[in-house]
Design a protein around this motif. Sequence first.
Motif, short mmCIF file in Angstrom:
data_model
loop_
_atom_site.label_atom_id
_atom_site.label_comp_id
_atom_site.label_asym_id
_atom_site.label_seq_id
_atom_site.Cartn_x
_atom_site.Cartn_y
_atom_site.Cartn_z
N UNK A 1 79.48 79.82 65.41
CA UNK A 1 78.85 81.06 65.75
C UNK A 1 78.39 81.78 64.60
N UNK A 2 79.36 81.92 63.72
CA UNK A 2 79.00 82.50 62.34
C UNK A 2 78.06 81.91 61.63
N UNK A 3 77.97 80.45 61.65
CA UNK A 3 77.19 79.69 60.65
C UNK A 3 75.85 79.71 61.30
N UNK A 4 75.44 79.84 62.69
CA UNK A 4 74.40 79.90 63.06
C UNK A 4 73.73 81.02 63.13
N UNK A 5 74.28 82.12 62.39
CA UNK A 5 73.35 83.20 62.01
C UNK A 5 72.52 83.20 60.60
N UNK A 6 73.11 82.06 59.98
CA UNK A 6 72.16 81.54 58.83
C UNK A 6 71.19 80.89 59.16
N UNK A 7 70.92 80.31 60.18
CA UNK A 7 69.57 79.58 60.60
C UNK A 7 68.37 80.22 60.30
N UNK A 8 68.28 81.89 60.81
CA UNK A 8 67.13 82.40 60.51
C UNK A 8 66.99 83.10 59.24
N UNK A 9 68.27 83.57 58.66
CA UNK A 9 68.49 84.30 57.29
C UNK A 9 68.17 83.52 56.12
N UNK A 10 68.47 82.11 56.10
CA UNK A 10 68.39 81.34 55.06
C UNK A 10 67.41 79.93 55.55
N UNK A 11 66.71 80.02 56.56
CA UNK A 11 65.92 78.76 56.69
C UNK A 11 64.51 79.11 57.17
N UNK A 12 64.25 80.50 57.90
CA UNK A 12 62.94 80.73 58.17
C UNK A 12 62.26 81.75 57.31
N UNK A 13 61.10 81.38 57.07
CA UNK A 13 60.41 82.19 56.06
C UNK A 13 60.62 83.83 56.60
N UNK A 14 61.07 84.77 55.65
CA UNK A 14 61.18 86.09 55.92
C UNK A 14 60.06 86.90 56.39
N UNK A 15 58.84 86.25 56.07
CA UNK A 15 57.53 87.06 56.73
C UNK A 15 57.10 86.41 58.26
N UNK A 16 58.05 85.72 58.66
CA UNK A 16 57.78 85.15 59.91
C UNK A 16 58.98 85.74 61.01
N UNK A 17 58.78 86.34 62.13
CA UNK A 17 59.85 86.93 62.88
C UNK A 17 60.54 85.72 63.60
N UNK A 18 61.93 85.87 63.76
CA UNK A 18 62.45 84.94 64.54
C UNK A 18 63.86 85.41 64.90
N UNK A 19 64.38 85.13 65.73
CA UNK A 19 65.85 85.73 66.36
C UNK A 19 66.60 84.53 66.81
N UNK A 20 67.90 84.39 66.40
CA UNK A 20 68.75 83.40 67.04
C UNK A 20 69.97 84.25 67.63
N UNK A 21 70.23 84.49 68.83
CA UNK A 21 71.36 85.35 69.67
C UNK A 21 72.44 84.37 70.12
N UNK A 22 73.57 84.42 70.23
CA UNK A 22 74.55 83.83 70.72
C UNK A 22 75.05 84.74 72.04
N UNK A 23 74.75 84.52 73.14
CA UNK A 23 74.87 85.47 74.15
C UNK A 23 76.13 84.93 75.02
N UNK A 24 76.70 84.00 74.88
CA UNK A 24 78.02 83.79 75.68
C UNK A 24 78.82 82.71 75.07
N UNK A 25 80.16 83.03 75.10
CA UNK A 25 81.26 82.05 74.44
C UNK A 25 82.31 81.95 75.57
N UNK A 26 82.71 81.00 75.83
CA UNK A 26 83.57 80.57 76.91
C UNK A 26 84.45 79.48 76.41
#
Length: 386
Positions: free
Chosen positions: A215-240
């Motif tokens: 869950x922590x590592x997935x937050x790097x998908x947008x911050x370290x892979x997507x061009x910062x001039x292009x909007x994107x969001x990756x949200x984890x909404x459920x952990x069970x």
Amino acid sequence: MTVIPRISAFTEELVGIRHDLHAHPEIGFEETRTAAIVAERLAGWGIEVHTGIGGTGVVGILRGARDGDRRIGLRADMDALPMDELTNLPFSSKNPGRFHGCGHDGHTTMLLGAARYLAEMRDFAGTAVFIFQPAEEGLGGARAMIAAGLFERFPCDEVYGLHNAPDLEPGHVSVFPGKAMAGASFFDVTIRGRGSHAARPQDAKDPVVVATALAQSLQSVVSRNVDPLKAAVLSITRISAGSAYNVIPEEAELAGTIRYFDDAVGELAAARLKRLCEGFATSFDVEIEVDVRNVFSVLENRPAQTEELRQAVADVVGEAGADTTPRPFMGSEDFADMLQVVPGAYCWVGHAGNVPLHNPGFILDDGILPVGASILARIVERRLEA
């Protein structure tokens, strides 16, 4: 503000319809009562009715008093959200776990209001197509109607829709060209390890540890892979995971959504999510199953149709109320899929209230009903002028 006088005259009836729909909400592909009410009302006004389109969808066909070949589509969504209501309204939901917390009861009512007015006046040359869509809230209702031959059976030259907006002032409508709402994918990640007694973690392959680290590592998908001039969001909404204090479980699950305005960005984020899961599976010696599926297309307003909609909006709320300032929204809307087939545009109608959409305390302002109905009616009258 210049609400169409005839619509203003039957606004009280529109409020009654909306309150009834609100009290009896139905979620996606279960809108049988709502669809029946829509069909009955349309038929009572002399509109040709077709039901069962893409499940519970309803289409009404109305020909104007003068000949014309053009056909204008108007669309409203009918489904509620799978959540409880906490408004204490006298017409609150009677169906536990079902709530019109996004205003679709209002959208349905506004389109019914426009249909009634247009059926009474028929002051246009061509055909109005009223599209009442099921299952907008992430279940693919628009795609279901399209797959069922919506635009082959009921061709449209243009199609228009709207949404209520408590974040806009009453009397203001946001309408602008270009990419307006994000595309979206949903994902499910299942981690299969080995369970054990919680006192003996050495006997386990702990999926909870994997899930939290992933869950922590997935937050790097947008911050370290997507061009910062292009909007994107990756949200984890459920952990069970797990069911006891002293048991390390066999499985853990993550779920969430990816939002984007560029399809290539969405594909990149999905690919990186999958690669990270592959790496974690190897590193922790567990099995990880990933399912990423596209649910919403990017909603893009066509420039020509946006200008036509702006003019219809201005007829109702005035030039000052027609706000053309671009304000792209990371939320998603499956009307986008209809816009990929037929050119058109979508707008947001402001109303009183400060509780956001999808909140259990959200309350739709009934004052928006004649405004939205008038906008929808005016776009037909403008686009199908003799």
